[in-house]
Design a protein around this motif. Structure first.
Motif, PDB file in Angstrom:
ATOM      1  N   ASP A 261      40.648  28.957 -14.516  1.00  0.00           N
ATOM      2  CA  ASP A 261      40.479  28.994 -13.067  1.00  0.00           C
ATOM      3  C   ASP A 261      39.208  29.737 -12.668  1.00  0.00           C
ATOM      4  N   THR A 262      38.886  30.797 -13.391  1.00  0.00           N
ATOM      5  CA  THR A 262      37.651  31.529 -13.097  1.00  0.00           C
ATOM      6  C   THR A 262      36.432  30.648 -13.320  1.00  0.00           C
ATOM      7  N   ALA A 263      36.404  29.927 -14.454  1.00  0.00           N
ATOM      8  CA  ALA A 263      35.276  29.031 -14.737  1.00  0.00           C
ATOM      9  C   ALA A 263      35.165  27.962 -13.664  1.00  0.00           C
ATOM     10  N   ARG A 264      36.298  27.376 -13.287  1.00  0.00           N
ATOM     11  CA  ARG A 264      36.301  26.317 -12.277  1.00  0.00           C
ATOM     12  C   ARG A 264      35.818  26.858 -10.930  1.00  0.00           C
ATOM     13  N   TRP A 265      36.340  28.019 -10.539  1.00  0.00           N
ATOM     14  CA  TRP A 265      35.987  28.624  -9.249  1.00  0.00           C
ATOM     15  C   TRP A 265      34.488  28.920  -9.192  1.00  0.00           C
ATOM     16  N   PHE A 266      33.955  29.483 -10.279  1.00  0.00           N
ATOM     17  CA  PHE A 266      32.546  29.859 -10.285  1.00  0.00           C
ATOM     18  C   PHE A 266      31.635  28.645 -10.159  1.00  0.00           C
ATOM     19  N   VAL A 267      31.871  27.595 -10.951  1.00  0.00           N
ATOM     20  CA  VAL A 267      30.942  26.445 -10.926  1.00  0.00           C
ATOM     21  C   VAL A 267      31.025  25.676  -9.614  1.00  0.00           C
ATOM     22  N   MET A 268      32.103  25.874  -8.856  1.00  0.00           N
ATOM     23  CA  MET A 268      32.227  25.215  -7.559  1.00  0.00           C
ATOM     24  C   MET A 268      31.706  26.061  -6.411  1.00  0.00           C
ATOM     25  N   SER A 269      31.638  27.386  -6.606  1.00  0.00           N
ATOM     26  CA  SER A 269      31.420  28.265  -5.455  1.00  0.00           C
ATOM     27  C   SER A 269      29.984  28.689  -5.249  1.00  0.00           C
ATOM     28  N   ASP A 270      29.165  28.705  -6.287  1.00  0.00           N
ATOM     29  CA  ASP A 270      27.911  29.427  -6.216  1.00  0.00           C
ATOM     30  C   ASP A 270      26.740  28.623  -5.651  1.00  0.00           C
ATOM     31  N   SER A 271      26.905  27.306  -5.516  1.00  0.00           N
ATOM     32  CA  SER A 271      25.776  26.475  -5.093  1.00  0.00           C
ATOM     33  C   SER A 271      26.308  25.141  -4.587  1.00  0.00           C
ATOM     34  N   PRO A 272      25.586  24.482  -3.665  1.00  0.00           N
ATOM     35  CA  PRO A 272      25.986  23.113  -3.300  1.00  0.00           C
ATOM     36  C   PRO A 272      26.040  22.242  -4.548  1.00  0.00           C
ATOM     37  N   PRO A 273      26.999  21.343  -4.647  1.00  0.00           N
ATOM     38  CA  PRO A 273      27.206  20.611  -5.898  1.00  0.00           C
ATOM     39  C   PRO A 273      26.039  19.724  -6.318  1.00  0.00           C
ATOM     40  N   GLU A 274      25.184  19.337  -5.382  1.00  0.00           N
ATOM     41  CA  GLU A 274      24.041  18.499  -5.758  1.00  0.00           C
ATOM     42  C   GLU A 274      22.887  19.334  -6.309  1.00  0.00           C
ATOM     43  N   ARG A 275      22.983  20.647  -6.227  1.00  0.00           N
ATOM     44  CA  ARG A 275      21.921  21.515  -6.713  1.00  0.00           C
ATOM     45  C   ARG A 275      22.334  22.170  -8.031  1.00  0.00           C
ATOM     46  N   ASP A 276      21.327  22.695  -8.737  1.00  0.00           N
ATOM     47  CA  ASP A 276      21.619  23.422  -9.969  1.00  0.00           C
ATOM     48  C   ASP A 276      22.356  24.717  -9.633  1.00  0.00           C
ATOM     49  N   VAL A 277      23.176  25.165 -10.574  1.00  0.00           N
ATOM     50  CA  VAL A 277      23.859  26.449 -10.424  1.00  0.00           C
ATOM     51  C   VAL A 277      23.525  27.296 -11.647  1.00  0.00           C
ATOM     52  N   GLU A 278      23.170  28.546 -11.419  1.00  0.00           N
ATOM     53  CA  GLU A 278      22.843  29.439 -12.528  1.00  0.00           C
ATOM     54  C   GLU A 278      24.099  30.177 -12.975  1.00  0.00           C
ATOM     55  N   TRP A 279      24.416  30.050 -14.249  1.00  0.00           N
ATOM     56  CA  TRP A 279      25.570  30.766 -14.786  1.00  0.00           C
ATOM     57  C   TRP A 279      25.145  32.192 -15.128  1.00  0.00           C
ATOM     58  N   THR A 280      25.868  33.168 -14.566  1.00  0.00           N
ATOM     59  CA  THR A 280      25.617  34.569 -14.886  1.00  0.00           C
ATOM     60  C   THR A 280      26.936  35.242 -15.223  1.00  0.00           C
ATOM     61  N   ALA A 281      26.868  36.210 -16.102  1.00  0.00           N
ATOM     62  CA  ALA A 281      28.071  36.956 -16.476  1.00  0.00           C
ATOM     63  C   ALA A 281      28.638  37.679 -15.263  1.00  0.00           C
ATOM     64  N   SER A 282      27.754  38.228 -14.418  1.00  0.00           N
ATOM     65  CA  SER A 282      28.228  38.953 -13.237  1.00  0.00           C
ATOM     66  C   SER A 282      28.920  38.007 -12.265  1.00  0.00           C
ATOM     67  N   GLY A 283      28.420  36.782 -12.182  1.00  0.00           N
ATOM     68  CA  GLY A 283      29.071  35.813 -11.299  1.00  0.00           C
ATOM     69  C   GLY A 283      30.459  35.461 -11.777  1.00  0.00           C
ATOM     70  N   ALA A 284      30.624  35.289 -13.089  1.00  0.00           N
ATOM     71  CA  ALA A 284      31.946  34.992 -13.640  1.00  0.00           C
ATOM     72  C   ALA A 284      32.893  36.158 -13.416  1.00  0.00           C
ATOM     73  N   GLU A 285      32.398  37.379 -13.620  1.00  0.00           N
ATOM     74  CA  GLU A 285      33.243  38.562 -13.400  1.00  0.00           C
ATOM     75  C   GLU A 285      33.668  38.669 -11.942  1.00  0.00           C
ATOM     76  N   ALA A 286      32.748  38.358 -11.020  1.00  0.00           N
ATOM     77  CA  ALA A 286      33.075  38.417  -9.596  1.00  0.00           C
ATOM     78  C   ALA A 286      34.148  37.386  -9.248  1.00  0.00           C
ATOM     79  N   ALA A 287      34.051  36.199  -9.834  1.00  0.00           N
ATOM     80  CA  ALA A 287      35.060  35.170  -9.585  1.00  0.00           C
ATOM     81  C   ALA A 287      36.424  35.629 -10.093  1.00  0.00           C
ATOM     82  N   TYR A 288      36.446  36.230 -11.268  1.00  0.00           N
ATOM     83  CA  TYR A 288      37.711  36.718 -11.837  1.00  0.00           C
ATOM     84  C   TYR A 288      38.309  37.822 -10.957  1.00  0.00           C
ATOM     85  N   LYS A 289      37.454  38.723 -10.477  1.00  0.00           N
ATOM     86  CA  LYS A 289      37.951  39.810  -9.620  1.00  0.00           C
ATOM     87  C   LYS A 289      38.550  39.257  -8.338  1.00  0.00           C
TER      88      LYS A 289
END
Length: 851
Positions: free
Chosen positions: A643-671
């Motif tokens: 769920d954290t992975a799914r939430w992060f890849v959907m939340s950080d950028s419009p879906p037609e644009r690139d999204v940068e994967w960061t460890a801090s972003g994943a941690e924020a999604a989990y929190k």
């Protein structure tokens, strides 16, 4: 609720969904259907975060549509034939089949923990004999309809992969997989008649309103419709049988600037001259180059003066030399051109190299007829001054000039206006083993004969060797030998296999009835087609999508798809990539050594390896195995949950644009998900008789959340939907409503989160008394009455700077608004005891305070 433990709840709910058959697609005439499909993967052995983002997007749509009452088809398969498996067999030993099916098992095992709402009962691989046997049956049907033919043709030959490549598979003159310089070679090949449908494929693009404009434009340019003049030069000194030279041009208005005629190295006249050793040597040199227009555009222009001359159609005393030129394609137009160097850059470079005349036909309005340093090539829509026009000097657009030239040629009887397309027929023959065998037999008496359908599939033999380059089917001791299906005499099987783009050009149709003993079943195809939402990368804009559009038409003409499916994809979405920083050190020779993200330690001082070695950090780029900037989804799932992975890849950028994967972003999604979990626990522990003070406010906030999240998912704005869910979570966390209203709000939050984070949503739904599975609960609907705002939020500016905001009833009198504004804590802090000179309330818009 106990502590949030994704590993426990995610496995639990996936098992529950499977047991209930929640995602099994059912043809239900009583329900409206919805077919969502992501471009299926090649089984390389590992999934990556790009896969996670792509399939989560489709999953969000599939789960949402299911909750809205649709009968949903959301399948998965594998694009499994191709060179990588064959190359792996040659490099490592083993067999392509074993390598491929082993990778499929691994990737399936990696995808299932994501909790995707896939109907796995429909899964297939294109290398399954049950699949490619039906592909062979359709090939035979298309032969009968005249959609397939065989001819000798110049092809792109990859000398490393030892196979033919389609034009679209040649990138910058090199093979798309091997990277080897492509050569020209003449081979007898099988072709699909895609060019017969060029006009239809082009015109139908206007109806694809839910496709990206960029993709439609790329396809239109590739199909390349043009209006021009076809005429013939009379020749002087040509070999017997070549007294005329047919030419096609899209710029007949430049005829008065002609300085030479050119023929392709593959033109019949060039072949007739090949007895001359100098000509043969030149043709051999040309064969080392690519065959695509793009490759020839950038290659050095070289030519050979044949000594033949042609007479200009407007002046028989004006003769032009005939050159063999490497930049002329045999499969476009007639394979012959006239060169006007002043107005075509290729001709300009050629003429400059060989000292041929450069004569301007037109100039920009008001410009002098000066020497050119490059070709002058204005758009046809631009007005120019013709200084050597077909009909003398005049000012007009290029389009008008072309029309004038065609009219004059037709009136004088030396040419005809014609429409041509850049799109060439699709050559599908590949000289390799790991592909779908072409189901024909070569008989000495009967010629080329299709295999009998009752003998399909023509299966690949397992016992092949890859110890030598080339196609193992040519060397197999028995597979090639067979009986002629027509006369029964000894015959030979075709050893070429089909281009793998054939496999992926109809898989969407096979998903409608994947176990059928025919390519499709009419009732299933009629119900499930078309694909309502197709999702995949922009890199497939031409090859896969154009071929799929052709195949849908061919399947309609052979009775395998209904007429409505001639355009198979109603809506197309091209998602952005997942990117990541690149980490590298340098070896003793200064060459880069790349490192995986999990091997890096970050601090304020920068990045280092775990042993303290400093690391160079390169900005985010597309994840690449070679650069090692990849993030293994399995590691993320193990650490934080799917769920954290799914939430992060959907939340950080419009879906037609690139999204940068960061460890801090994943941690924020989990929190955040942990916070939602704890919020659910707190609401669950509330006394049943808690009254609260803001039931109406929370019910309004809930209705607004339903409305905005629904619109976000409908509009493919998943990041906006998630932003609203963040906001609603904050509202719910601060709310003091009665226990029933709080529980209703947290259940609604679970439903709204369910498409993105289905596992935690199920736990919240169940804990808060939701009936059945959240995945099967009807999508919530917003009460329109609760969406009407009776309050307004007003920003407060102090001396022109925004310092606070307040929410007040819409109709509150200005004096009351002033009192509330001046009592606001932030306003009091910024006033710091200063007297207020003036306060201005603009109703419904803003409050200005002047001190």
């Amino acid at each position: 609720m106990s502590r949030y433990e994704p590993a426990v709840i995610e496995a639990k709910w996936q098992e529950a969904w499977d047991k209930a058959g929640v995602f099994t697609a059912k043809r239900d005439p009583a329900k409206q259907k919805y077919y969502v499909l992501e471009m299926f993967p090649y089984p390389s052995g590992r999934i990556h975060m790009g896969h996670v983002r792509n399939y989560t997007m489709g999953d969000v749509v599939a789960r949402y549509k299911s909750s809205c009452g649709f009968s949903v088809l959301h399948p998965m398969g594998w694009d499994a034939f191709g060179m990588p498996a064959e190359n792996a067999a040659m490099e490592r030993g083993g067999h392509p089949k074993d390598w491929t099916y082993g990778n499929i098992a691994d990737m399936r095992g990696q995808m299932k923990p994501l909790g995707l709402s896939i109907d796995w009962s429909r899964e297939f691989a294109t290398c399954d004999p049950e699949y490619y046997g039906q592909q062979q049956a359709m090939f035979i049907d298309m032969m009968e309809k005249g959609l397939v033919y065989r001819k000798a043709a110049m092809v792109n030959w990859d000398p490393v992969d030892m196979t033919v490549l389609a034009n679209e598979q040649v990138i910058d003159g090199k093979g798309w997989r091997s990277g080897a310089a492509v050569e020209r070679r003449e081979l007898t090949q099988w072709f699909f008649k895609i060019s017969d449908m060029a006009e239809d494929l082009l015109e139908a693009l206007d109806g694809l309103k839910d496709w990206p404009e960029k993709v439609r434009l790329m396809q239109a340019n590739w199909i390349g419709k043009s209006r021009g003049l076809q005429f013939a030069f009379d020749t002087v000194g040509a070999p017997d049988g070549f007294d005329r030279l047919e030419v096609y041009t899209t710029r007949p208005d430049t005829l008065m600037g002609a300085s030479f005629a050119g023929i392709s190295p593959d033109h019949p006249m060039a072949k007739a001259l090949a007895g001359d050793p100098k000509v043969e040597a030149f043709l051999a040199q040309c064969r080392l180059g690519g065959t695509t227009a793009e490759a020839l555009e950038t290659a050095e222009k070289i030519g050979f003066d044949t000594g033949i001359r042609v007479k200009h159609p407007l002046n028989p005393d004006w003769e032009l030399p005939v050159w063999i030129a490497n930049f002329i394609l045999m499969d476009y137009g007639t394979g012959a051109i006239f060169g006007c160097p002043a107005h075509d850059q290729r001709d300009f470079e050629f003429a400059s190299k060989y000292g041929l005349p450069i004569t301007q036909v037109f100039v920009a309005e008001g410009a002098e007829d000066a020497a050119l340093t490059e070709a002058y090539t204005p758009l046809k829509s631009e007005r120019v001054r013709y200084v050597r026009g077909i009909a003398g000097e005049s000012v007009m657009t290029g389009e008008e000039g072309v029309a004038q030239a065609i009219a004059l040629a037709e009136s004088r009887g030396f040419g005809q206006g014609v429409t041509k397309f850049r799109l060439r027929d699709w050559g599908i023959s590949r000289q390799r083993y790991w592909g779908c065998p072409i189901p024909v037999v070569h008989c000495a008496s009967c010629g080329v004969v299709p295999e009998r359908k009752e003998n399909l599939p023509v299966e690949l033999p397992y016992d092949v060797a890859f110890d030598k380059p080339g196609n193992p089917l040519d060397r197999h001791p028995t597979w090639r030998d067979c009986s002629c299906p027509k006369c029964g005499a000894a015959a030979k099987r075709e050893t070429d296999t089909m281009d793998t783009f054939v496999d992926s050009s109809w898989y969407y149709a096979r998903f409608t009835a994947p176990r059928a003993t025919t390519p499709t079943v009419a009732e299933d195809a009629d119900y499930w087609m078309n694909v309502d939402q197709y999702i995949g990368g922009i890199e497939h804009a031409i090859l896969h999508l154009l071929y799929s559009r052709f195949f849908a038409r061919a399947m309609n003409e052979t009775g395998h798809l209904p007429a409505k499916a001639r355009e198979p994809f109603n809506a197309l979405f091209t998602q952005g990539m997942v990117t990541h920083e690149i980490y590298l050190t340098r070896d003793a020779n200064g060459r880069p050594v790349y490192h995986l993200p999990e091997d890096i330690l970050r601090s304020e001082g920068g990045a280092t390896l775990k042993d303290g070695t400093a690391v160079e950090v390169i900005p985010s780029a597309k994840m690449s195995k070679s650069k090692k900037n990849v993030v293994d989804p399995m590691n993320i799932i193990a650490q934080f949950g799917a769920d954290t992975a799914r939430w992060f890849v959907m939340s950080d950028s419009p879906p037609e644009r690139d999204v940068e994967w960061t460890a801090s972003g994943a941690e924020a999604a989990y929190k955040h998900l942990s916070r939602v979990w704890n919020l659910c626990s707190r609401i669950g522990e509330m006394p049943a008789d808690h009254a609260g003070t803001d039931d109406l406010a929370l019910r309004k906030a809930t209705a607004k959340a339903v409305d905005e999240v629904t619109r976000g998912i409908d509009g493919f704005a998943f990041n906006k939907a998630i932003a609203k869910l963040y906001e609603f979570t904050n509202t719910l966390a601060k709310a003091d409503a009665s226990t029933p209203v709080m529980k209703e709000a947290i259940r609604t939050l679970a439903q709204l989160m369910s498409p993105m984070t289905p596992h935690i949503a199920e736990s919240i739904w169940t804990y808060q008394g939701g009936e059945g599975l959240c995945a099967q609960a009807p999508w919530p609907k917003a009460d329109p009455a609760l969406l009407i705002d009776d309050t307004v939020t007003l920003p407060i500016q102090i001396n022109g700077k925004r310092r606070a905001e307040i929410s007040v009833p819409k109709d509150m009198p200005a004096p009351e608004v002033e009192k509330i504004a001046l009592a606001n804590e932030d306003v009091i802090k910024f006033l710091a005891g200063q007297p207020v000179k003036k306060i201005i309330v603009v109703p419904g818009r803003i409050i200005n305070v002047v001190v």
